[in-house]
Design an enzyme around this catalytic site. Structure first.
Site, PDB file in Angstrom:
ATOM      1  CB  ALA A 103      22.497  -5.312   0.276  1.00 41.78           C
TER       2      ALA A 103
ATOM      3  CG  HIS B 147      -0.235   0.459   2.479  1.00 46.70           C
ATOM      4  ND1 HIS B 147       0.514  -0.407   3.257  1.00 46.70           N
ATOM      5  CD2 HIS B 147      -0.153   1.669   3.083  1.00 46.70           C
ATOM      6  CE1 HIS B 147       1.005   0.261   4.293  1.00 46.70           C
ATOM      7  NE2 HIS B 147       0.621   1.511   4.207  1.00 46.70           N
TER       8      HIS B 147
END
Length: 162
Positions: free
Chosen positions: A136, A96
């Site tokens: 990463a 969201h």
């Protein structure tokens, strides 16, 4: 292109002000408790079970969810992770996003044999193809094709993998 569903805000305040109209308080409270427990559990099988049945996430076989991995607290059921994938330490998967004038949701689909590095953030509405690797610290803002290495903020394809 991210696949997002837009929800109109019901009043003049910013969309986050109305979060309880989009998702129930008790669902968020339960999700928060389950995620808080799961973030610290070092047992991969127990963590998979907790997130599958406690949050409704679709998690494949032999998936490894790293310590402190953070699934979306409002709509974790929109997350799908394919078999044999690894989600690294402190990775965040969002389904969201609150904006000032609108609220959007979007499913996140992570393919099979995918490696998500530590501290990666995956935004709502993203699909990551089978065999992809995300370096990463990357911020995934668009779909990632299969069998590529993507890194950076925003994440960009660095090279194709064999």
């Amino acid at each position: 292109m991210r696949k997002l569903l837009e929800h109109p805000k019901p009043g003049p305040e910013n969309s986050m002000y109305y979060w309880r109209r989009y998702v129930g308080f008790f669902k968020v409270a339960r999700n928060f408790i389950v995620i808080s427990l799961g973030r610290y559990i070092p047992f991969l099988g127990l963590k998979r079970w907790l997130y599958r049945y406690g949050l409704g996430m679709r998690i494949g076989e032999n998936v490894s969810l790293g310590l402190m991995m953070m699934p979306d607290v409002l709509f974790p059921e929109l997350i799908e992770i394919g078999d044999n994938s690894v989600i690294g330490y402190n990775a965040t998967i969002l389904t969201h996003e609150f904006r000032v004038d609108t609220f959007k949701t979007g499913a996140v689909k992570i393919g099979r044999n995918v490696l998500i590095g530590a501290n990666v953030t995956i935004l709502a509405g993203i699909e990551i193809g089978d065999g992809a690797m995300i370096g990463a610290g990357a911020v995934v803002t668009k779909d990632i094709p299969p069998k590529v290495l993507a890194a950076g903020a925003p994440a960009r394809v660095v090279k194709k993998l064999e």
